[in-house]
Structure formats: C-alpha cells, structure tokens
Design an enzyme around this catalytic site. Sequence first.
Site, mmCIF file in Angstrom:
data_model
loop_
_atom_site.group_PDB
_atom_site.id
_atom_site.type_symbol
_atom_site.label_atom_id
_atom_site.label_comp_id
_atom_site.label_asym_id
_atom_site.label_seq_id
_atom_site.Cartn_x
_atom_site.Cartn_y
_atom_site.Cartn_z
ATOM 1 N N GLU A 88 -7.024 -2.372 -5.179
ATOM 2 C CA GLU A 88 -6.606 -3.698 -4.710
ATOM 3 C C GLU A 88 -7.718 -4.714 -4.934
ATOM 4 O OE1 GLU A 88 -3.658 -4.381 -4.012
ATOM 5 O OE2 GLU A 88 -2.758 -2.439 -3.564
ATOM 6 N N CYS A 151 -1.717 -2.695 5.591
ATOM 7 C CA CYS A 151 -2.852 -2.507 4.673
ATOM 8 C C CYS A 151 -3.474 -3.846 4.291
ATOM 9 C CB CYS A 151 -2.423 -1.744 3.419
ATOM 10 S SG CYS A 151 -2.084 -0.011 3.756
ATOM 11 N N HIS A 177 -4.846 1.836 -2.788
ATOM 12 C CA HIS A 177 -3.499 2.284 -2.437
ATOM 13 C C HIS A 177 -3.182 3.528 -3.272
ATOM 14 C CE1 HIS A 177 -1.511 -1.301 -0.273
ATOM 15 N NE2 HIS A 177 -1.269 -0.220 0.448
HETATM 16 N N1 PCA Z 1 0.336 1.917 3.908
HETATM 17 C C1 PCA Z 1 0.896 0.735 4.532
HETATM 18 C C2 PCA Z 1 0.302 0.697 5.909
HETATM 19 C C3 PCA Z 1 -0.326 2.027 6.134
HETATM 20 C C4 PCA Z 1 -0.336 2.675 4.817
HETATM 21 O O1 PCA Z 1 -0.853 3.766 4.530
HETATM 22 C C5 PCA Z 1 0.707 -0.530 3.707
HETATM 23 O O2 PCA Z 1 0.632 -0.435 2.469
HETATM 24 O O3 PCA Z 1 0.646 -1.614 4.261
#
Ligand code: PCA
Length: 213
Positions: A88, A151, A177
């Site tokens: 990200e 997140c 992610h």
């Molecule tokens: N993914 C979610 C919240 C917690 C997670 O592991 C997200 O991408 O916001």
Amino acid sequence: MKKVLLTGFGPFGKESINPALLVIQELDNQKLVLNKGKNNPEAKIVSKELSVVFRKTINEFITIVETINPDLILSIGQAGGRMGISLERIGINVADADIADNEKNKPRDELIVRDGPVAYFTTINVRHTFNEIKEAGIPVRISNSAGTYVCNNLIYGALHYLTSSEKFSKIKYGFIHIPYLPKQAAEMKKITPSMPLSLIKKAILITIKTNLD
Ligand code: PCA
C-alpha cells in the site's frame, strides 16, 4: 539489535480466520541476519494483534509503539480477492464501511482526523520493495488504495501519529495487504485468488530486509 514491529488483524466480517494474524504469529520473536556474511542476528521481530475496530485500532497501535519503540513497522491486513501481495502506497482521511467492524461500528463518509491532511504516503520504500519481492518470484503489486475500512483507518491514523510525533517521526511505516489462504479460497463458490502462508511470510521478510538500514 533493531526491532521490527509487525501488526496483524484478527478475523472480521464472515471470516473465521485472518491470514494476517496467522503470519505475524509465525514470525513473532524471529531474529534476522540482515547482511550476508554476518552471522549475528541484527533484528528481532515483535508481533502484535490489533482489533478490527475503527479508531480503537489506532489507539492500540499508539500504545504498542510507545512501549516497543521499534525501528520499522509493518502492518498486515487481509484483502480478500486480491491476486497477490499489495504494497500500500497511501492512506486516506476517510472512514466509510460497507460491513460493520468487530464492535458494530459502520462509519459512513467520515473523516478520520478532522482538519487532517487528505492523505499520507506510507514511508517504506515501496518501489524498491516491489522490485525485491518480484525478483523473488512472488506476485506483487503496488496498490494506490487500501480501501476505506479498518486497514486504511490504521494506515492513516498510524502515519498521522508517527509524522507528528517528535520521538517517533523517523520510524518507517509500511502496510501490506495479503490475499486469502488457499483453504479460505477453497470454501468459496467462485474461484478466488489465494496465496500460501509460506510465500506471504517470505514477502514480509523481504520487505523487512529491504527497509531496515
Ligand atoms: N482487512 C480489513 C480490515 C482487517 C483486515 O485484515 C481491511 O482491508 O480493511
């Protein structure tokens, strides 16, 4: 010895597991030799779980950083449906949920920090990390949106805190992610992308080595 803080989220929504939590648990307490040729470990991983709850996750993060005082922080979250590792690049000042978090909050079109800047860039070297993970043969992308759920809430909140802190402003912060695990994808009606934990783990270790100097 340098300290690396890994944070990971537990299950949320309809899921009963979150690979982000499983991978940080596997890496907890692991020691790393950063430069080939040296035998002594030069970095140690400390892993902490954060709640999948808007705002609370940021407060937990701040308490952990103040206790551990790490040199590098990587937060890990699941992005079910994505094809590979997503590095990200940015967190935006928006909290907007399509599903409730683990304490039933469902913000709509809210700012995370009133009067805060529109966005913060993550502070690891995203391009260099991308190149290194790709070189290792792992599917990876640079992502320009972490969504607007918990997140992203953590990315924005963490960077807002770190950049405005006198003591911690030099700590590098990155967010990864990760896709579903194969066993999660196998339960789904539609064919869904996934990645084994071993590869996810390798990508995280590469990210650490690339960004600790
Ligand atoms: N993914 C979610 C919240 C917690 C997670 O592991 C997200 O991408 O916001």
